[in-house]
Scaffold this active site. Sequence first.
Site, PDB file in Angstrom:
ATOM      1  N   THR A   1      30.044 -83.841 -81.502  1.00  0.00           N
ATOM      2  CA  THR A   1      29.097 -84.089 -80.412  1.00  0.00           C
ATOM      3  C   THR A   1      29.437 -85.452 -79.813  1.00  0.00           C
ATOM      4  O   THR A   1      30.018 -86.308 -80.487  1.00  0.00           O
ATOM      5  CB  THR A   1      27.640 -84.126 -80.903  1.00  0.00           C
ATOM      6  OG1 THR A   1      27.515 -85.194 -81.832  1.00  0.00           O
ATOM      7  CG2 THR A   1      27.244 -82.827 -81.585  1.00  0.00           C
TER       8      THR A   1
ATOM      9  N   GLU B   1      26.675 -77.783 -80.195  1.00  0.00           N
ATOM     10  CA  GLU B   1      26.221 -76.914 -81.284  1.00  0.00           C
ATOM     11  C   GLU B   1      26.022 -75.458 -80.845  1.00  0.00           C
ATOM     12  O   GLU B   1      25.834 -74.587 -81.675  1.00  0.00           O
ATOM     13  CB  GLU B   1      24.876 -77.429 -81.847  1.00  0.00           C
ATOM     14  CG  GLU B   1      24.934 -78.757 -82.566  1.00  0.00           C
ATOM     15  CD  GLU B   1      24.741 -79.955 -81.652  1.00  0.00           C
ATOM     16  OE1 GLU B   1      25.079 -79.860 -80.442  1.00  0.00           O
ATOM     17  OE2 GLU B   1      24.265 -80.997 -82.127  1.00  0.00           O
TER      18      GLU B   1
ATOM     19  N   LYS C   1       6.401 -91.945 -73.494  1.00  0.00           N
ATOM     20  CA  LYS C   1       5.063 -91.707 -74.044  1.00  0.00           C
ATOM     21  C   LYS C   1       4.141 -92.816 -73.566  1.00  0.00           C
ATOM     22  O   LYS C   1       4.105 -93.891 -74.124  1.00  0.00           O
ATOM     23  CB  LYS C   1       5.130 -91.635 -75.562  1.00  0.00           C
ATOM     24  CG  LYS C   1       5.994 -90.458 -76.003  1.00  0.00           C
ATOM     25  CD  LYS C   1       6.297 -90.444 -77.482  1.00  0.00           C
ATOM     26  CE  LYS C   1       7.299 -89.349 -77.769  1.00  0.00           C
ATOM     27  NZ  LYS C   1       8.648 -89.834 -78.098  1.00  0.00           N
TER      28      LYS C   1
ATOM     29  N   TRP D   1       2.702 -87.633 -71.849  1.00  0.00           N
ATOM     30  CA  TRP D   1       4.161 -87.644 -71.727  1.00  0.00           C
ATOM     31  C   TRP D   1       4.566 -87.648 -70.266  1.00  0.00           C
ATOM     32  O   TRP D   1       4.042 -86.877 -69.456  1.00  0.00           O
ATOM     33  CB  TRP D   1       4.752 -86.406 -72.399  1.00  0.00           C
ATOM     34  CG  TRP D   1       4.773 -86.501 -73.888  1.00  0.00           C
ATOM     35  CD1 TRP D   1       4.172 -87.453 -74.657  1.00  0.00           C
ATOM     36  CD2 TRP D   1       5.437 -85.620 -74.786  1.00  0.00           C
ATOM     37  NE1 TRP D   1       4.416 -87.224 -75.980  1.00  0.00           N
ATOM     38  CE2 TRP D   1       5.190 -86.100 -76.103  1.00  0.00           C
ATOM     39  CE3 TRP D   1       6.224 -84.484 -74.631  1.00  0.00           C
ATOM     40  CZ2 TRP D   1       5.701 -85.469 -77.232  1.00  0.00           C
ATOM     41  CZ3 TRP D   1       6.722 -83.858 -75.756  1.00  0.00           C
ATOM     42  CH2 TRP D   1       6.468 -84.347 -77.044  1.00  0.00           C
TER      43      TRP D   1
HETATM   44  P1  ADP Z   1      25.452 -84.943 -76.781  1.00  0.00           P
HETATM   45  O1  ADP Z   1      24.290 -84.319 -77.485  1.00  0.00           O
HETATM   46  O2  ADP Z   1      26.177 -85.880 -77.613  1.00  0.00           O
HETATM   47  O3  ADP Z   1      25.154 -85.437 -75.385  1.00  0.00           O
HETATM   48  P2  ADP Z   1      26.272 -82.360 -75.881  1.00  0.00           P
HETATM   49  O4  ADP Z   1      27.310 -82.252 -74.836  1.00  0.00           O
HETATM   50  O5  ADP Z   1      26.299 -81.378 -76.966  1.00  0.00           O
HETATM   51  O6  ADP Z   1      26.470 -83.757 -76.505  1.00  0.00           O
HETATM   52  O7  ADP Z   1      24.862 -82.404 -75.169  1.00  0.00           O
HETATM   53  C1  ADP Z   1      23.873 -81.421 -75.282  1.00  0.00           C
HETATM   54  C2  ADP Z   1      22.628 -81.882 -74.605  1.00  0.00           C
HETATM   55  O8  ADP Z   1      22.835 -82.076 -73.207  1.00  0.00           O
HETATM   56  C3  ADP Z   1      21.494 -80.896 -74.666  1.00  0.00           C
HETATM   57  O9  ADP Z   1      20.828 -80.953 -75.896  1.00  0.00           O
HETATM   58  C4  ADP Z   1      20.609 -81.365 -73.504  1.00  0.00           C
HETATM   59  O10 ADP Z   1      19.804 -82.466 -73.861  1.00  0.00           O
HETATM   60  C5  ADP Z   1      21.606 -81.835 -72.492  1.00  0.00           C
HETATM   61  N1  ADP Z   1      21.807 -80.786 -71.485  1.00  0.00           N
HETATM   62  C6  ADP Z   1      22.803 -79.909 -71.389  1.00  0.00           C
HETATM   63  N2  ADP Z   1      22.658 -79.116 -70.308  1.00  0.00           N
HETATM   64  C7  ADP Z   1      21.514 -79.482 -69.696  1.00  0.00           C
HETATM   65  C8  ADP Z   1      20.800 -79.049 -68.526  1.00  0.00           C
HETATM   66  N3  ADP Z   1      21.246 -78.088 -67.747  1.00  0.00           N
HETATM   67  N4  ADP Z   1      19.644 -79.675 -68.232  1.00  0.00           N
HETATM   68  C9  ADP Z   1      19.173 -80.666 -69.005  1.00  0.00           C
HETATM   69  N5  ADP Z   1      19.792 -81.132 -70.092  1.00  0.00           N
HETATM   70  C10 ADP Z   1      20.947 -80.548 -70.442  1.00  0.00           C
END
Ligand code: ADP
Length: 551
Positions: free
Chosen positions: A188, A333, A445, A450
Amino acid sequence: MLSTMQDDVPLTISRILRHGTTVHGDARITTWTGDAEPHRTTFRATGERAAQLAHALRDELGVRPADRVATLMWNNSAHVEAYFAIPSMAAVLHTLNLRLPPEQLVFIANHAADRVILVNGTLLPLLAPLLPQLETVEDLVVVGPGDTSVLEGCAPRVHDYEQLLAGRPTSYEWPDIDERTAAAMCYTSGTTGDPKGVVYSHRSVYLHSMQVNMADSMGLTTADTTLPVVPMFHVNAWGLPHAVFMTGVGLLLPDRFLQPGPIAEMIAAERPTHAAAVPVIWQGLLGELAATPRDISSLKTVTIGGSACPPSMMRAFEELHGVRVCHAWGMTETSPLGSLAHPPGGLSPEDEWPYRVTQGRFPAGVEARLAAPGGGFAPWDGASPGELEVRGPWIADAYFGGVDEPPLRPAEKFSPDGWLRTGDVGVISPDGYLTLTDRAKDVIKSGGEWISSVDLENALMAHEALLEAAVVAVTDERWGERPLAAVVFKEGTEPVPYERLRAFLGETIARWQLPERWVTLPSVPKTSVGKFDKKVLRGQYAAGELEVTTL
Ligand code: ADP
């Protein structure tokens, strides 16, 4: 009673390769070179070179099943060769994210115990200083031109990719492997914590590729060419390299030319019909096209995900350039396809918008539920928020624990009954559309209520003077937390007073949610995959490094 089907046929990457190189042997891979002519090849030739690479890795470098072979490469055809050769020979492809801070790259390569690294010559200056700290790397394979003098005195053996492949057989007897064997790993990007390793299986890649190809996902056909701007080290370029070998879709690969100018040029010259990238890249492309118009009319759809896509940007692409943006959600993931925002049928274009700006619907392979703040699960009523949890055959069940260590299942990431806790907060409508309001760690918060940082950002980014806007929580004596708005004005635009921006926000956002604290930045700090790095922004605020105006 057992089925009478061929259930023992394993779902492996070598099957995808065999299909792509035979049925779709003439399908094309074009790599942008920045020179007069791009590099052009076919799926068939790519398969032959993948076989040569597998021979070289096994016979010359001694790579054995389960050995980790890493790539530190841009999106190019040699990277596609590695994508298929390494898992198909039963080794494990580890795509290294070249934008990670050096100490994280070192941590990841050591943690995965990478035995070999394939590195683009242009990236040697980045890799060379790290080599003394890489504990397990025995061989370096340099792909394409680069200054190898920086490697002098380095411990690992150095090979030239072309010399290594030359003269080797162009077919390989890919071994029969259990579909649950590790095929590829990706860490990640560590937006909210240390990088964690996800290990994909052949089965999960196969099933995910089929999903990418479904009409309710990216739905591409042999008539299409796709431009994955999303790097091949960012969740396997969202599965596109594997998916296209199933369907014969052409690939246009940008190599290291990821700035808006060259992206616009390659679209105009090579006429892809589809592209995929994070919002920041497309925001940049919009500005580029406004300054220097180019013909991007070949693009029919663009899949945008990785962070929330501002609705104003989706509309701009459609209205100015006739490009339809499909918003998608996913994570490392989740391989990453988790949901896509295709509207239901029978709606007018205007009535489609409320659906299209959501994170979309889950495919059949992804089950979802919302863990309610007070315990139990929130109903799908479009109003009750909860933390999104998912499960399915291409969703992670654990993180890589390290060599000879058991997998890790931290309680904050995996529920006791085996669902992935995404850390994303949102609501789901009765007809299954997910709307994310925030990351659990980014939500503000304020006085027991929120505030969604994403809502404020989307509303701000609709202002014509702003290029980017990020909102983070900062501590506040009275309310606990309050929003801080960090804005970036478009080049050549007069800064708009904060009072006016606040009034603009007030047109769509409740008064009590409007930020008092404002700061102007040259650009919002970004993570290695181009998301707003709110951790850095919060740190800069806490350290008093920002010139904040309080209204
Ligand atoms: P990291 O968690 O290290 O940034 P990832 O590329 O796996 O790496 O990121 C996944 C996260 O990106 C998701 O859990 C979410 O928070 C965010 N994310 C992905 N796509 C979207 C989307 N279309 N809208 C909002 N958030 C998004």
